[in-house]
Design an enzyme around this catalytic site. Structure first.
Site, PDB file in Angstrom:
ATOM      1  N   ARG A 155     -13.800   0.451  -2.374  1.00  0.00           N
ATOM      2  CA  ARG A 155     -13.178   0.611  -1.056  1.00  0.00           C
ATOM      3  C   ARG A 155     -12.911   2.074  -0.712  1.00  0.00           C
ATOM      4  O   ARG A 155     -11.766   2.490  -0.532  1.00  0.00           O
ATOM      5  CB  ARG A 155     -11.888  -0.202  -0.950  1.00  0.00           C
ATOM      6  CG  ARG A 155     -12.098  -1.686  -1.142  1.00  0.00           C
ATOM      7  CD  ARG A 155     -10.830  -2.479  -0.872  1.00  0.00           C
ATOM      8  NE  ARG A 155     -11.039  -3.902  -1.074  1.00  0.00           N
ATOM      9  CZ  ARG A 155     -10.118  -4.845  -0.902  1.00  0.00           C
ATOM     10  NH1 ARG A 155      -8.904  -4.489  -0.500  1.00  0.00           N
ATOM     11  NH2 ARG A 155     -10.395  -6.111  -1.114  1.00  0.00           N
ATOM     12  N   ASP A 200       0.857  -1.176   0.000  1.00  0.00           N
ATOM     13  CA  ASP A 200       0.000   0.000   0.000  1.00  0.00           C
ATOM     14  C   ASP A 200       0.896   1.229   0.000  1.00  0.00           C
ATOM     15  O   ASP A 200       2.010   1.197   0.530  1.00  0.00           O
ATOM     16  CB  ASP A 200      -0.880   0.028   1.256  1.00  0.00           C
ATOM     17  CG  ASP A 200      -1.619  -1.274   1.479  1.00  0.00           C
ATOM     18  OD1 ASP A 200      -2.119  -1.850   0.493  1.00  0.00           O
ATOM     19  OD2 ASP A 200      -1.688  -1.719   2.649  1.00  0.00           O
ATOM     20  N   ASP A 216      -1.706  -2.268  -4.992  1.00  0.00           N
ATOM     21  CA  ASP A 216      -2.538  -2.782  -3.899  1.00  0.00           C
ATOM     22  C   ASP A 216      -3.368  -1.623  -3.350  1.00  0.00           C
ATOM     23  O   ASP A 216      -4.042  -0.937  -4.090  1.00  0.00           O
ATOM     24  CB  ASP A 216      -1.648  -3.429  -2.838  1.00  0.00           C
ATOM     25  CG  ASP A 216      -2.435  -4.309  -1.866  1.00  0.00           C
ATOM     26  OD1 ASP A 216      -3.598  -4.627  -2.157  1.00  0.00           O
ATOM     27  OD2 ASP A 216      -1.883  -4.676  -0.816  1.00  0.00           O
ATOM     28  N   ASP A 225      -4.428   1.776   3.712  1.00  0.00           N
ATOM     29  CA  ASP A 225      -5.130   0.689   4.387  1.00  0.00           C
ATOM     30  C   ASP A 225      -4.889   0.760   5.898  1.00  0.00           C
ATOM     31  O   ASP A 225      -3.777   1.069   6.350  1.00  0.00           O
ATOM     32  CB  ASP A 225      -4.673  -0.673   3.859  1.00  0.00           C
ATOM     33  CG  ASP A 225      -5.337  -1.024   2.531  1.00  0.00           C
ATOM     34  OD1 ASP A 225      -6.045  -0.164   1.978  1.00  0.00           O
ATOM     35  OD2 ASP A 225      -5.131  -2.149   2.042  1.00  0.00           O
TER      36      ASP A 225
END
Length: 450
Positions: free
Chosen positions: A324, A231, A270, A274
């Site tokens: 997301r 990330d 990715d 996060d």
């Protein structure tokens, strides 16, 4: 001008007319020190020493989030290269407060001497090649089982070489801030904030964090997937983190330019930001998330830590995001005054904005969505039938809309509409989303603070 607030009583104002510059202090400080502003709580505070204001989201809980604001002069660094950044971060076990000023764009894929490194450089000496990997694990001949053997071992060895180069471990009590006017940021790198407390990340552009060596997983979904690591910013097991005025993007390497192998996109990106593994007390504000697929994951699995994952997300802009924004599990998440532009951008076509699952307790209020003609309101949300989304005042194309009702009318897995908590840390909450598109266009992302 130093950092802003949409309210004059806070520590920062994006509008220069609200800022009281201390001219004498600036003259003494010199160029690069950051201008000083009057702070209601702390007198004269520069951009680099600022702490999260009171009541500004979950990260204001407890002792609040101060980052490296207490750093002495020996622990204030200005860095322009990967090697300098690594040295400034030091040991992840060293909790001495530090401030790291990032000047310009740091390319994570460079050697200690500053030489540009490519995927071929990381693969060199490992025996890995993509063509050999594809030949070894073609489902038509290898079958639908997890890759193992010579080429998978070689892939892991090459991946380890890249990981050592592009992952930056951040210690507790650290502030990392981009120097205004320098296009400050990190390209191709991953800030890893893991099992530490009290970190601030501001005014940085995180661009094109790429995994050179995605792994093929034929068991992921019905058709298999290419899965990548890294990330741009990853929070794991952390407490009290403030991410403010950053920009996250895949640019210039959009997913649409990636090839397809085994019938699936060769995904090198990715997450953007996060928040997993029991992370807690996080405030994410005034960032821009653009040109990205799996943008923000809160909770690593349906069994992540109960009682944690408390996150505030406010005044952010999401555009060209597939999904997301965020995907939330378990925690108490407050989303307010965010702007979602769901127009397809550079090939990034929206699937959904907010996913509440694994009993997540989401309050989403006074956010605004721009929805393309023909797109359905019901597709703005997602869930597994156990998550909740409360709140109101959300606008779709300027009209107050009950997002949950629209979703539930079209889905068998209903989203619940009540939560077990009430937000109280709501600094800057605007009770109308009507002007968000105009306001946030000039007050979010990297490069705004000065």
């Amino acid at each position: 001008m130093a950092s802003p607030s949409h309210r004059p009583t806070h520590r920062r104002s994006l509008r220069k007319r609200r800022t009281v510059a201390l001219t004498a202090a600036v003259a003494v400080a010199g160029v690069g020190a950051g201008l000083f502003v009057l702070n209601a709580n702390a007198g004269a505070v520069d951009l680099y020493h600022q702490s999260l204001p009171a009541k500004d989201g979950w990260a204001a809980s407890g002792a609040g989030t101060t980052g490296g604001s207490k750093a002495d002069s020996a622990h204030v660094y200005t860095v322009s290269t990967r090697a300098q950044l690594v040295k400034a971060l030091g040991s992840v076990s060293d909790t001495t407060p530090r401030i790291i000023k990032v000047k310009g764009t740091i390319d994570a894929n460079t050697s200690d001497a500053g030489k540009k490194l490519t995927c071929a450089d990381y693969a060199s000496g490992t025996g890995y090649s993509l063509s050999a990997y594809l030949k070894a694990y073609d489902p038509a001949t290898y079958g639908k089982k997890a890759p193992s053997g010579t080429q998978e071992n070689a892939r892991k060895a090459a991946a380890d070489k890249q990981k050592k180069n592009i992952v930056f471990r951040v210690p507790a009590n650290t502030t990392i801030v981009g120097v205004p006017g320098t296009n400050a940021g990190i390209r191709g790198g991953s800030l890893q904030v893991q099992n530490v407390k009290n970190v601030i990340v501001r005014n940085l552009t995180f661009a094109d964090t790429q995994d050179c060596f995605p792994q093929w997983d034929p068991t992921d979904g019905s058709s298999g997937e290419w899965n990548s690591n890294y990330d741009s910013v990853t929070l794991r097991g952390v407490t009290n983190v403030w991410a403010d005025h950053n920009t996250f993007t895949d640019a210039p390497a959009f997913d649409s330019s990636e090839k397809t192998y085994f019938g699936r996109k060769y995904q090198v990106h990715d997450g953007a930001l996060d928040i997993t593994n029991g992370s807690d007390l996080v405030t994410v504000e005034r960032n821009v998330f653009s040109n990205h697929d799996k943008t923000m994951l809160i909770g690593s699995s349906d069994t992540d830590s109960t009682g944690k994952l408390r996150v505030t997300i406010h005044h952010n802009v999401w555009k060209g995001i597939v999904q997301r924004a965020p995907l939330a599990r378990i925690g108490q998440i407050h989303l307010y005054n965010n702007l979602y532009d769901t127009t397809t951008l550079n090939g990034y076509a929206p699937k959904y904005s907010i996913d509440s699952r694994a009993k997540a307790q989401v309050v989403a209020e006074h956010n605004a969505w721009k929805l393309a003609s023909g797109a359905k309101v019901a597709k703005l949300l997602s869930g597994d039938g156990t998550g909740s989304i409360a709140g109101g005042g959300n606008l779709v194309n300027g009209t107050t809309t009950d997002l949950v009702a629209a979703y539930n009318a079209a889905s068998s897995k209903k989203i619940k509409t009540t939560v077990n908590w009430k937000p109280t840390l709501t600094a800057g909450l605007q009770t109308s989303a009507k002007n968000l598109a105009t306001e946030l266009a000039s007050t979010t992302g990297a490069g705004v603070l000065s």
